[in-house]
Design an enzyme around this catalytic site. Structure first.
Site, short mmCIF file in Angstrom:
data_model
loop_
_atom_site.label_atom_id
_atom_site.label_comp_id
_atom_site.label_asym_id
_atom_site.label_seq_id
_atom_site.Cartn_x
_atom_site.Cartn_y
_atom_site.Cartn_z
CB THR A 1 9.21 -6.72 -1.13
OG1 THR A 1 10.16 -7.36 -2.27
CG2 THR A 1 9.82 -5.46 -1.91
CB SER B 1 8.05 -4.24 -10.83
OG SER B 1 8.18 -3.50 -9.05
CE1 TYR C 1 5.39 -2.29 -3.13
CE2 TYR C 1 5.96 -4.61 -4.20
CZ TYR C 1 5.47 -3.82 -2.91
OH TYR C 1 5.75 -4.37 -1.98
CG HIS C 2 9.67 -5.54 -6.27
ND1 HIS C 2 8.90 -5.15 -7.53
CD2 HIS C 2 9.52 -6.10 -5.42
CE1 HIS C 2 8.31 -6.61 -7.48
NE2 HIS C 2 8.81 -7.11 -6.13
CE LYS D 1 6.81 -2.07 -0.16
NZ LYS D 1 6.31 -1.51 0.82
N1 LIG Z 1 1.74 -9.52 1.25
C1 LIG Z 1 2.99 -9.62 0.47
O1 LIG Z 1 2.84 -10.68 -0.38
C2 LIG Z 1 3.79 -9.02 0.82
C3 LIG Z 1 5.04 -9.28 0.29
C4 LIG Z 1 6.42 -8.29 0.94
C5 LIG Z 1 5.75 -7.03 0.95
N2 LIG Z 1 4.53 -6.66 1.31
C6 LIG Z 1 4.83 -5.18 1.52
O2 LIG Z 1 4.12 -5.16 3.43
C7 LIG Z 1 2.96 -4.25 3.24
C8 LIG Z 1 1.64 -5.05 3.21
O3 LIG Z 1 0.74 -5.97 2.06
P1 LIG Z 1 -0.52 -6.66 2.21
O4 LIG Z 1 -0.26 -7.66 1.04
O5 LIG Z 1 -0.57 -6.29 3.69
O6 LIG Z 1 -0.77 -5.18 1.43
P2 LIG Z 1 -2.50 -4.84 1.47
O7 LIG Z 1 -2.45 -3.77 0.00
O8 LIG Z 1 -3.03 -5.70 1.46
O9 LIG Z 1 -2.16 -3.43 2.68
C9 LIG Z 1 -1.54 -1.91 3.10
C10 LIG Z 1 -2.40 -1.26 3.50
O10 LIG Z 1 -2.55 0.71 2.85
C11 LIG Z 1 -3.55 1.01 2.55
N3 LIG Z 1 -2.85 2.18 2.78
C12 LIG Z 1 -2.07 2.16 1.49
N4 LIG Z 1 -1.77 3.14 1.61
C13 LIG Z 1 -2.09 4.45 1.99
C14 LIG Z 1 -2.57 5.73 2.24
N5 LIG Z 1 -1.64 6.70 1.91
N6 LIG Z 1 -2.99 6.02 3.37
C15 LIG Z 1 -3.75 5.02 4.78
N7 LIG Z 1 -3.96 3.76 4.13
C16 LIG Z 1 -3.32 3.57 3.10
C17 LIG Z 1 -4.71 -0.04 2.14
O11 LIG Z 1 -6.08 0.41 2.01
C18 LIG Z 1 -4.02 -1.39 2.43
O12 LIG Z 1 -5.06 -1.45 3.21
C19 LIG Z 1 2.60 -3.40 1.70
O13 LIG Z 1 3.90 -2.63 2.05
C20 LIG Z 1 3.07 -4.52 0.54
O14 LIG Z 1 4.57 -4.18 -0.16
C21 LIG Z 1 3.75 -7.45 1.16
#
Ligand SMILES: NC(=O)c1ccc[n+]([C@@H]2O[C@H](COP(=O)([O-])OP(=O)(O)OC[C@H]3O[C@@H](n4cnc5c(N)ncnc54)[C@H](O)[C@@H]3O)[C@@H](O)[C@H]2O)c1
Length: 383
Positions: A145, A180, A182-183, A186
């Site tokens: 991120t 945070s 979370y960040h 990452k």
């Molecule tokens: N959506 C955004 O704006 C954004 C921005 C920057 C980074 N990201 C990163 O991109 C990635 C995807 O984002 P998103 O918005 O689709 O999130 P999301 O939570 O919708 O998708 C992540 C998926 O991973 C699954 N998951 C988590 N831990 C797991 C485990 N131990 N075993 C199996 N499955 C597991 C969750 O059930 C979920 O379906 C994340 O890592 C997030 O941090 C997202």
């Protein structure tokens, strides 16, 4: 064409990525344990529209002419499960989305912090060892991120910084100062991957992505194929939240002065970036870091754009400043670079009034599902 395993394939970005890569001829498998659905329920929220489970979505995708998408259900933080996925599918590339993705969730309490830390780093470590043991040629594509960098008072480079010190020069990971827990996980992921790139000679792309907006990722309105769209304080990203707030007729929740500036992108461009990266892997022994965003905007600018788009379709959108529950700078310098993905061929879709109006109409169509009490719960960074 590559065999691509998507970790976190049930998520907001995971499922659309699976359809996009499958539609472009790649062979795709998805793995997920529905952790996100579980956490959303635990915080008392729900998405704007319910998404069917992975088996249902994969069979719907096939019914409309898509290729087979293999589904693995289980916890990727458990070594045996991830190892079984690798042995069964033997991927050429792995897109790693499978993390607890919410900053507010990670700041809720000790148990949420522990879940975030152990889950996120546990999945990343298992991935490193699965690649080493079962797919040593495979390319790891990791979702990081832009929040890893924080908001430093100097330009943000793409992953690396050349430093001159006492007459000598060396290149280091660009300094990270996340806002945070979370960040911070990452940041730890990036460090872990850099260590194993140096040690095992892995090939890794780490994508520093900004907040994503949008619901229409591929060209279908089939409700069974749309991504889950979250608007609550814990799991919604800011622009998706503003759109739902405007559709519900509640004031947009600007935190503090609203000068917080970030790089945003349309979900369509997330898919484009992932495809470009899958199709252009780095060599072994390289950690390639790319900054993944299109528009740089402050929260106030985002709110103004939503107000203007609302006016276009007869909505009177109000904006309200709330005491900031986070610990962050509300006005600051922000100048991040993002040339790497454009050099790979990204054709960006900048934020436009047309996109905002379309999102407002989508949210209005599902207005009855909006739970106003989930919009602002005031999770304080100070505990
Ligand atoms: N959506 C955004 O704006 C954004 C921005 C920057 C980074 N990201 C990163 O991109 C990635 C995807 O984002 P998103 O918005 O689709 O999130 P999301 O939570 O919708 O998708 C992540 C998926 O991973 C699954 N998951 C988590 N831990 C797991 C485990 N131990 N075993 C199996 N499955 C597991 C969750 O059930 C979920 O379906 C994340 O890592 C997030 O941090 C997202």
């Amino acid at each position: 064409m590559a065999r691509v395993l998507i970790l976190g394939g049930d998520g907001y970005l995971g499922w659309p990525t699976a359809m996009d890569l499958s539609g472009k001829g790649h062979q795709v498998a998805v793995a997920d344990n529905y952790l996100k659905r579980d956490l959303v329920r635990r915080v008392g929220a729900k998405p704007l529209i319910d998404a069917p489970d992975l088996h249902q979505r994969a069979s719907r995708w096939q019914q409309i002419g898509g290729a087979d998408i293999a589904v693995f259900e289980g916890d990727l933080a458990k070594w045996e499960f991830m190892a079984d996925c690798f042995k069964a599918f033997l991927p050429d590339a792995i897109v790693h989305y499978a993390e607890q993705p919410s900053a507010p969730f990670s700041m809720m309490d000790r148990a949420a912090a522990e879940l975030t830390l152990l889950n996120n780093l546990g999945v990343t470590l298992n991935l490193v060892y699965c690649v080493r043991e079962f797919a040593p040629e495979a390319h790891i594509i990791k979702l990081g991120t832009m929040g890893e960098y924080g908001t430093p008072n100097i330009d943000i480079e793409e992953g690396w910084l050349e430093v001159e010190h006492n007459g000598r020069k060396a290149k280091f990971l660009y300094p990270r100062q996340a806002g945070s827990l979370y960040h911070t996980t990452k940041v730890h992921d990036t460090d872990l991957l850099w260590f194993y790139v140096r040690t095992f000679g892995l090939r890794v792309t780490d994508l520093m992505q900004g907040p994503v907006y949008g619901y229409k990722a591929i060209d279908t309105n089939d409700p069974g194929l749309l991504p889950a769209f979250h608007y609550d304080e814990v799991f919604g990203t800011v622009l998706n939240r503003f759109i739902v707030q405007a559709a519900k007729g509640v004031p947009l929740t600007v935190y503090g002065a609203g000068g917080q500036t970030r790089g945003y992108l349309n979900i369509i461009d997330t898919l484009q970036c992932i495809r470009l990266v899958v199709e252009n892997p780095p060599p072994h022994g390289e950690l390639r870091i790319l900054n993944q965003f299109v528009d740089v905007l402050s929260v106030n600018e985002l709110a103004d754009l939503v107000v203007a788009a609302g006016r276009r379709i007869g909505f009177n959108v109000e904006v309200r400043s709330y005491p900031n529950p986070r610990k962050e700078m509300e006005t600051h310098y922000y100048n991040p670079k993002n040339t790497g993905l454009r050099e790979l061929g990204l054709e960006p879709h900048p934020l436009s009034e047309g996109v905002l109006v379309d999102m407002l109409e989508f949210a209005t169509e599902h207005r009855d599902n909006i739970d106003e009490s989930a919009i602002q719960k005031n999770i304080l960074w100070s505990g």
